[in-house]
Design a protein around this motif. Sequence first.
Motif, PDB file in Angstrom:
ATOM      1  N   GLU A 261       0.826  -1.210   0.000  1.00 25.26           N
ATOM      2  CA  GLU A 261       0.000   0.000   0.000  1.00 25.26           C
ATOM      3  C   GLU A 261       0.861   1.261   0.000  1.00 25.26           C
ATOM      4  O   GLU A 261       0.562   2.230  -0.717  1.00 25.26           O
ATOM      5  N   ASP A 262       1.935   1.258   0.804  1.00 23.58           N
ATOM      6  CA  ASP A 262       2.816   2.426   0.867  1.00 23.58           C
ATOM      7  C   ASP A 262       3.453   2.703  -0.493  1.00 23.58           C
ATOM      8  O   ASP A 262       3.597   3.862  -0.905  1.00 23.58           O
ATOM      9  N   VAL A 263       3.823   1.632  -1.199  1.00 25.59           N
ATOM     10  CA  VAL A 263       4.483   1.788  -2.498  1.00 25.59           C
ATOM     11  C   VAL A 263       3.502   2.320  -3.535  1.00 25.59           C
ATOM     12  O   VAL A 263       3.820   3.238  -4.296  1.00 25.59           O
ATOM     13  N   LEU A 264       2.302   1.766  -3.586  1.00 17.90           N
ATOM     14  CA  LEU A 264       1.313   2.258  -4.550  1.00 17.90           C
ATOM     15  C   LEU A 264       0.948   3.705  -4.271  1.00 17.90           C
ATOM     16  O   LEU A 264       0.782   4.505  -5.197  1.00 17.90           O
ATOM     17  N   PHE A 265       0.844   4.051  -2.987  1.00 21.29           N
ATOM     18  CA  PHE A 265       0.508   5.428  -2.628  1.00 21.29           C
ATOM     19  C   PHE A 265       1.611   6.385  -3.043  1.00 21.29           C
ATOM     20  O   PHE A 265       1.352   7.480  -3.572  1.00 21.29           O
ATOM     21  N   SER A 266       2.860   5.978  -2.872  1.00 20.24           N
ATOM     22  CA  SER A 266       3.967   6.839  -3.275  1.00 20.24           C
ATOM     23  C   SER A 266       4.000   7.021  -4.780  1.00 20.24           C
ATOM     24  O   SER A 266       4.362   8.099  -5.287  1.00 20.24           O
ATOM     25  N   GLN A 267       3.603   6.005  -5.543  1.00 24.00           N
ATOM     26  CA  GLN A 267       3.532   6.139  -6.995  1.00 24.00           C
ATOM     27  C   GLN A 267       2.460   7.146  -7.395  1.00 24.00           C
ATOM     28  O   GLN A 267       2.633   7.923  -8.338  1.00 24.00           O
TER      29      GLN A 267
END
Length: 270
Positions: A261-267
């Motif tokens: 989730e953190d990675v998708l949000f940062s994208q």
Amino acid sequence: MNGKKILTVQDLSCVGQCSLTVALPVLSHYGVEAAILPTAVLSNHTMFKSWSYLDLTDEIPVIFDNWKNNDIKFSGFLLGYLGKVSIMELCERAFDEFSEEGAPVIIDPAFGDNGKLYGGFDEHYVAAMAKLLKRADIILPNLTEACYLLGEEYRTEYDKDYIEGIAFRLNLITGAAVVITGVELDGGIGECIYKDGAFSYVTEEKLPRFSHGTGDIFAAAFTARYLNGASMEEACTVAGRLVADCLKATGDNHGYGVQFEDVLFSQLKK
């Protein structure tokens, strides 16, 4: 959204980052509308010390009847952990009854890793999966699954000739393009791709950690990018990088999946 609607067939764990819990947000993030066919509902995935399991096999024909009444069709299919041979038979029915013209079928066999079958699977299941893979356009086995499908000895040390021989023979028996995942060569980890008589490789940095559900993340990202027009190599690059970024972002005390989730949000913020 580009109008692509994919049906993904997997189990649903109420707690734990794997299967449908991962596939839905990743497919959506990369621009594909995700419809689901849950094969079972688990209290939590099987990396916990205990779990409950509600089999949904008997409900699937009822779901199919309603899809038919509503004239529902899909632009593609992604199959993950199925668990039962009877589910495979229902998947074939779904291909026959709910495909838009040219809808690709992408299958992650999802029955083993590290040289062993997952609990509850046997050679009968492997043989049934080999039959189902003949309906696929692209298959995404790891090396363990590839070896079981071929009756080949599993190795922890190998070279390109060994991997390419495995990929070639899988293509020969299934007719599908082959992506062998988790291939470790020259200090990296990635995929060996075999399609149209040619081999190619996509490689990422090998990280010193393992986590449950990374194969599900890879399969979902690969499928979404491929349906959106990427080549298999481009789709593998995006999916492999996502898995690596998710592993890097996950804390050591988070043991039941990766914090994608953190990675998708940062994208999204870029």
